[in-house]
Design an enzyme around this catalytic site. Structure first.
Site, PDB file in Angstrom:
ATOM      1  N   LEU A  93      -0.634   6.622  -4.600  1.00  0.00           N
ATOM      2  CA  LEU A  93       0.765   6.679  -5.048  1.00  0.00           C
ATOM      3  C   LEU A  93       1.515   5.423  -4.636  1.00  0.00           C
ATOM      4  O   LEU A  93       1.555   5.091  -3.450  1.00  0.00           O
ATOM      5  CB  LEU A  93       1.462   7.894  -4.431  1.00  0.00           C
ATOM      6  CG  LEU A  93       0.744   9.237  -4.560  1.00  0.00           C
ATOM      7  CD1 LEU A  93       1.530  10.317  -3.827  1.00  0.00           C
ATOM      8  CD2 LEU A  93       0.581   9.602  -6.032  1.00  0.00           C
ATOM      9  N   ARG A  94       2.110   4.756  -5.622  1.00  0.00           N
ATOM     10  CA  ARG A  94       2.972   3.618  -5.296  1.00  0.00           C
ATOM     11  C   ARG A  94       4.378   4.153  -5.075  1.00  0.00           C
ATOM     12  O   ARG A  94       4.875   4.915  -5.925  1.00  0.00           O
ATOM     13  CB  ARG A  94       3.024   2.607  -6.441  1.00  0.00           C
ATOM     14  CG  ARG A  94       1.766   1.791  -6.598  1.00  0.00           C
ATOM     15  CD  ARG A  94       1.734   1.120  -7.927  1.00  0.00           C
ATOM     16  NE  ARG A  94       1.795   2.110  -9.002  1.00  0.00           N
ATOM     17  CZ  ARG A  94       1.915   1.811 -10.285  1.00  0.00           C
ATOM     18  NH1 ARG A  94       2.006   0.575 -10.670  1.00  0.00           N
ATOM     19  NH2 ARG A  94       1.950   2.773 -11.190  1.00  0.00           N
TER      20      ARG A  94
ATOM     21  N   GLY B 107       4.971 -13.422  -5.007  1.00  0.00           N
ATOM     22  CA  GLY B 107       6.180 -12.952  -4.335  1.00  0.00           C
ATOM     23  C   GLY B 107       6.212 -13.400  -2.888  1.00  0.00           C
ATOM     24  O   GLY B 107       5.457 -14.298  -2.486  1.00  0.00           O
TER      25      GLY B 107
ATOM     26  N   CYS C  98       1.062   0.768   3.363  1.00  0.00           N
ATOM     27  CA  CYS C  98      -0.380   0.895   3.109  1.00  0.00           C
ATOM     28  C   CYS C  98      -1.183  -0.397   3.215  1.00  0.00           C
ATOM     29  O   CYS C  98      -2.125  -0.471   3.999  1.00  0.00           O
ATOM     30  CB  CYS C  98      -0.594   1.547   1.748  1.00  0.00           C
ATOM     31  SG  CYS C  98      -0.190   3.297   1.807  1.00  0.00           S
TER      32      CYS C  98
HETATM   33  C1  UDX Z   1       1.435   8.448   5.494  1.00  0.00           C
HETATM   34  C2  UDX Z   1       0.469   7.368   5.961  1.00  0.00           C
HETATM   35  O1  UDX Z   1       1.202   6.316   6.568  1.00  0.00           O
HETATM   36  C3  UDX Z   1      -0.405   6.847   4.860  1.00  0.00           C
HETATM   37  O2  UDX Z   1      -1.402   6.020   5.369  1.00  0.00           O
HETATM   38  C4  UDX Z   1      -1.080   7.969   4.175  1.00  0.00           C
HETATM   39  O3  UDX Z   1      -1.842   7.513   3.088  1.00  0.00           O
HETATM   40  C5  UDX Z   1      -0.141   9.075   3.826  1.00  0.00           C
HETATM   41  O4  UDX Z   1       0.669   9.443   4.908  1.00  0.00           O
HETATM   42  P1  UDX Z   1       3.850   8.410   4.421  1.00  0.00           P
HETATM   43  O5  UDX Z   1       3.945   9.698   3.700  1.00  0.00           O
HETATM   44  O6  UDX Z   1       4.512   7.229   3.807  1.00  0.00           O
HETATM   45  O7  UDX Z   1       2.325   7.930   4.572  1.00  0.00           O
HETATM   46  O8  UDX Z   1       4.303   8.610   5.953  1.00  0.00           O
HETATM   47  P2  UDX Z   1       5.668   9.210   6.517  1.00  0.00           P
HETATM   48  O9  UDX Z   1       6.759   9.059   5.520  1.00  0.00           O
HETATM   49  O10 UDX Z   1       5.805   8.650   7.890  1.00  0.00           O
HETATM   50  O11 UDX Z   1       5.383  10.787   6.604  1.00  0.00           O
HETATM   51  C6  UDX Z   1       4.597  11.414   7.558  1.00  0.00           C
HETATM   52  C7  UDX Z   1       5.251  12.755   7.913  1.00  0.00           C
HETATM   53  O12 UDX Z   1       4.390  13.507   8.762  1.00  0.00           O
HETATM   54  C8  UDX Z   1       6.593  12.627   8.639  1.00  0.00           C
HETATM   55  O13 UDX Z   1       7.587  13.344   7.953  1.00  0.00           O
HETATM   56  C9  UDX Z   1       6.322  13.254  10.025  1.00  0.00           C
HETATM   57  O14 UDX Z   1       7.455  13.902  10.562  1.00  0.00           O
HETATM   58  C10 UDX Z   1       5.188  14.201   9.706  1.00  0.00           C
HETATM   59  N1  UDX Z   1       4.365  14.585  10.877  1.00  0.00           N
HETATM   60  C11 UDX Z   1       3.906  13.642  11.716  1.00  0.00           C
HETATM   61  C12 UDX Z   1       4.037  15.923  11.074  1.00  0.00           C
HETATM   62  O15 UDX Z   1       4.472  16.782  10.321  1.00  0.00           O
HETATM   63  N2  UDX Z   1       3.230  16.263  12.130  1.00  0.00           N
HETATM   64  C13 UDX Z   1       2.790  15.331  13.015  1.00  0.00           C
HETATM   65  O16 UDX Z   1       2.091  15.687  13.963  1.00  0.00           O
HETATM   66  C14 UDX Z   1       3.140  13.989  12.801  1.00  0.00           C
HETATM   67  C1  UDX Z   2       0.146   0.927  -2.490  1.00  0.00           C
HETATM   68  C2  UDX Z   2      -0.940   1.204  -3.544  1.00  0.00           C
HETATM   69  O1  UDX Z   2      -0.656   0.450  -4.734  1.00  0.00           O
HETATM   70  C3  UDX Z   2      -1.010   2.691  -3.863  1.00  0.00           C
HETATM   71  O2  UDX Z   2      -2.087   2.938  -4.760  1.00  0.00           O
HETATM   72  C4  UDX Z   2      -1.179   3.529  -2.587  1.00  0.00           C
HETATM   73  O3  UDX Z   2      -2.478   3.437  -2.083  1.00  0.00           O
HETATM   74  C5  UDX Z   2      -0.157   3.140  -1.528  1.00  0.00           C
HETATM   75  O4  UDX Z   2      -0.119   1.710  -1.327  1.00  0.00           O
HETATM   76  P1  UDX Z   2       2.799   0.757  -2.436  1.00  0.00           P
HETATM   77  O5  UDX Z   2       2.559   0.079  -1.116  1.00  0.00           O
HETATM   78  O6  UDX Z   2       3.756   1.898  -2.491  1.00  0.00           O
HETATM   79  O7  UDX Z   2       1.413   1.277  -3.036  1.00  0.00           O
HETATM   80  O8  UDX Z   2       3.350  -0.330  -3.476  1.00  0.00           O
HETATM   81  P2  UDX Z   2       2.670  -1.409  -4.444  1.00  0.00           P
HETATM   82  O9  UDX Z   2       3.328  -1.280  -5.769  1.00  0.00           O
HETATM   83  O10 UDX Z   2       1.203  -1.358  -4.418  1.00  0.00           O
HETATM   84  O11 UDX Z   2       3.178  -2.786  -3.796  1.00  0.00           O
HETATM   85  C6  UDX Z   2       2.700  -3.257  -2.543  1.00  0.00           C
HETATM   86  C7  UDX Z   2       3.282  -4.627  -2.247  1.00  0.00           C
HETATM   87  O12 UDX Z   2       2.773  -5.597  -3.145  1.00  0.00           O
HETATM   88  C8  UDX Z   2       4.812  -4.704  -2.380  1.00  0.00           C
HETATM   89  O13 UDX Z   2       5.332  -5.474  -1.319  1.00  0.00           O
HETATM   90  C9  UDX Z   2       5.028  -5.391  -3.712  1.00  0.00           C
HETATM   91  O14 UDX Z   2       6.247  -6.097  -3.801  1.00  0.00           O
HETATM   92  C10 UDX Z   2       3.836  -6.335  -3.745  1.00  0.00           C
HETATM   93  N1  UDX Z   2       3.431  -6.728  -5.116  1.00  0.00           N
HETATM   94  C11 UDX Z   2       2.927  -5.811  -5.968  1.00  0.00           C
HETATM   95  C12 UDX Z   2       3.553  -8.068  -5.498  1.00  0.00           C
HETATM   96  O15 UDX Z   2       4.007  -8.920  -4.728  1.00  0.00           O
HETATM   97  N2  UDX Z   2       3.134  -8.407  -6.761  1.00  0.00           N
HETATM   98  C13 UDX Z   2       2.609  -7.523  -7.644  1.00  0.00           C
HETATM   99  O16 UDX Z   2       2.236  -7.927  -8.771  1.00  0.00           O
HETATM  100  C14 UDX Z   2       2.507  -6.171  -7.240  1.00  0.00           C
END
Ligand code: UDX
Ligand code: UDX
Length: 455
Positions: free
Chosen positions: A173-174, A276, A283
């Site tokens: 998911l992006r 960029g 991620c």
């Molecule tokens: C996270 C990871 O960073 C990523 O690598 C993975 O692919 C998906 O999960 P993200 O959803 O962006 O991504 O993280 P975040 O927004 O920090 O959400 C994690 C949630 O887990 C938080 O809401 C936190 O409160 C919760 N959490 C954490 C629990 O419910 N139990 C715990 O023990 C720790």
């Molecule tokens: C990424 C992965 O794409 C997604 O599949 C999932 O594994 C989570 O991590 P995300 O980090 O939400 O998603 O955003 P993404 O759209 O992949 O962009 C990542 C970074 O690359 C951003 O900083 C974005 O600005 C940069 N980017 C992306 C560029 O600089 N140029 C591009 O053409 C595309």
């Protein structure tokens, strides 16, 4: 034929008797909340849970605590259909569910490895509350081999082998387009080692599978590796194009025409080729580090990925470097307007954002900062309370010595350059996302720097 029936019959039953398994999501952050809302939308009764009481209270009051287009509508629809609920009672959610997804954070340790302590606490909670057969599925990106470790941890905690199966179902998911990425994915990957668990996962995703979304069913370790390989490949692609853009800057070649031309080659593809200020987000940086770390444990050097990260660290310094050149190295006391703080558009997430690097460099050189982001002001204010946050682009620009565009928010493309010029003290601008037209900038006598379009 027997095999075909084996797969088609449950799908048929699913439609006749609604055999969607009940699901729980532990961790209701960016990934967990989108996953929960989309699974509910696909017909699965879903409970989203989290240790963060404030977050859960917000969800329960209909407030979406993150910025993700389309998510609020999906959540309210699913809640209204009684398919989705939010709770801090993780124990009860585990007991009520057949498939338990784990979507807690997996932050980076100092040595680059993934921190699995949140995963471990989720597993312990599952072990203590398991009350029947369950599929335990990792959504979070977890290091290669974590599925087997989870299995062993559950067995060590005294959970009987017949009470669970561990599955890997990585998210792709992006942020900013997460809902669309979930409901119209390029593929679904399931790492699974029992037919029973495979059937349940097929039921969870039955609607998408029926629509023809490619499904890759493999073992745990391959599934975990697919996620890392995909992210590391994309990160490498970005570092490659950023390096070529830097060469274009020096040589005078035009990166926009170059990326268009190479993107026409189907083997390269036009996607993910925009230069960029370096990639950020929760991620790419962390997953590349974790893959390098995994390589070390297997004695397989990950040289490409190490280089991709090095190039990215340098790229994040480019916006400052470009600005420094335009201002003849005179930054002390200058006011710089920054448009865009999130690591990309359509999100409020600032994790590993290139804007953080720029702010640090500017503050170090004694510059003042006026910043604006349509969604990420509040998050950045927690990190840098000392800079000025504005509520519009034009407010940020007012009386600034120069402007830097850092994030590709569509509204920055619509900037009225006559107004921009009249508000800035000097018409000096760095556009790290190539949003503005260089010919128009020249016509308005801006001194500017874009990415890969000459110095
Ligand atoms: C996270 C990871 O960073 C990523 O690598 C993975 O692919 C998906 O999960 P993200 O959803 O962006 O991504 O993280 P975040 O927004 O920090 O959400 C994690 C949630 O887990 C938080 O809401 C936190 O409160 C919760 N959490 C954490 C629990 O419910 N139990 C715990 O023990 C720790
Ligand atoms: C990424 C992965 O794409 C997604 O599949 C999932 O594994 C989570 O991590 P995300 O980090 O939400 O998603 O955003 P993404 O759209 O992949 O962009 C990542 C970074 O690359 C951003 O900083 C974005 O600005 C940069 N980017 C992306 C560029 O600089 N140029 C591009 O053409 C595309």
């Amino acid at each position: 034929m027997k095999k075909l029936l084996f797969f088609l019959l449950p799908l048929y039953l699913l439609y006749c008797f609604d055999l969607h398994p009940s699901t729980a999501i532990i961790g209701t952050g960016y990934v967990g909340s989108t996953t929960g809302a989309c699974l509910a939308y696909l017909g699965n009764k879903t409970i989203c849970c989290d240790v963060d009481e404030q977050k859960i209270n917000a969800w329960n009051q209909g407030i979406v605590p993150i910025y993700e287009p389309g998510l609020a509508e999906l959540v309210s629809q699913a809640v209204a259909h009684n398919n989705l609920s939010f709770t801090t009672d993780i124990e009860q959610a585990i007991k009520e569910s057949e498939v338990v997804f784990i979507a807690v954070g997996t932050p980076m340790n100092e040595d680059g490895s993934a921190n699995l302590s949140y995963i471990e606490s989720a597993i312990k909670m599952i072990a203590a509350n398991i009350n029947g057969y369950k599929v335990i599925c990792t959504k979070s990106t977890v290091p290669i081999g974590t599925g087997n470790w989870i299995k062993q941890t559950l067995l060590d905690a005294g959970v009987k082998a017949e009470l669970f199966d561990v599955v890997s179902n990585p998210e792709f998911l992006r942020e900013g387009s997460a809902v669309k990425d979930f409901l119209q994915p390029d593929r679904i990957v399931i790492g699974v080692e029992s037919e029973r668990a495979e059937m349940m996962m097929r039921q969870v995703y039955a609607k998408l599978i029926a629509q023809g979304v490619p499904l890759v069913v493999t073992n745990l370790i391959t599934s975990e590796s697919i996620k890392y390989a995909a992210n590391a490949f994309l990160a490498t692609k970005l570092s490659f194009i950023n390096e070529i853009a830097n060469l274009c800057d020096a040589s005078g070649a035009d990166i926009t025409t170059l990326t268009y031309a190479i993107g026409l080659d189907k083997r390269i593809s036009p996607h993910f080729l925009k230069p960029g200020p370096g990639f950020g987000g929760s991620c790419f940086p962390k997953d590349c580090e974790a893959l390098i770390h995994t390589g070390k444990t297997y004695h397989v050097p990950m040289m490409m990925i190490e280089t991709a990260l090095k190039v990215n660290a340098e790229q994040k310094k480019k916006p400052f470097e470009k600005l420094r050149l335009l201002l003849n190295d005179e930054l002390e006391g200058k006011t710089i307007a920054i448009l865009g703080l999130a690591f990309k558009d359509n999100t409020d997430d600032i994790r590993y954002s290139p804007s953080i690097t720029l702010i640090e460099q500017l503050l170090e050189r004694g510059a003042c900062i006026r910043a604006y982001d349509p969604a990420a002001n509040a998050n950045m204010a927690r990190l840098f309370p000392q800079i000025i946050y504005c509520s519009s682009s034009y407010e940020a620009l007012s009386r600034a010595d120069a402007l830097v565009i850092m994030t590709e928010w569509p509204e920055f493309k619509e900037l009225d350059l006559v107004q921009v010029k009249s508000l800035l003290k000097e018409p000096i601008l760095v556009d790290t996302r190539n949003m503005l037209n260089p010919d128009v900038l020249k016509r308005h006598n801006f001194r500017f720097s874009l990415m890969g379009q000459g110095k």
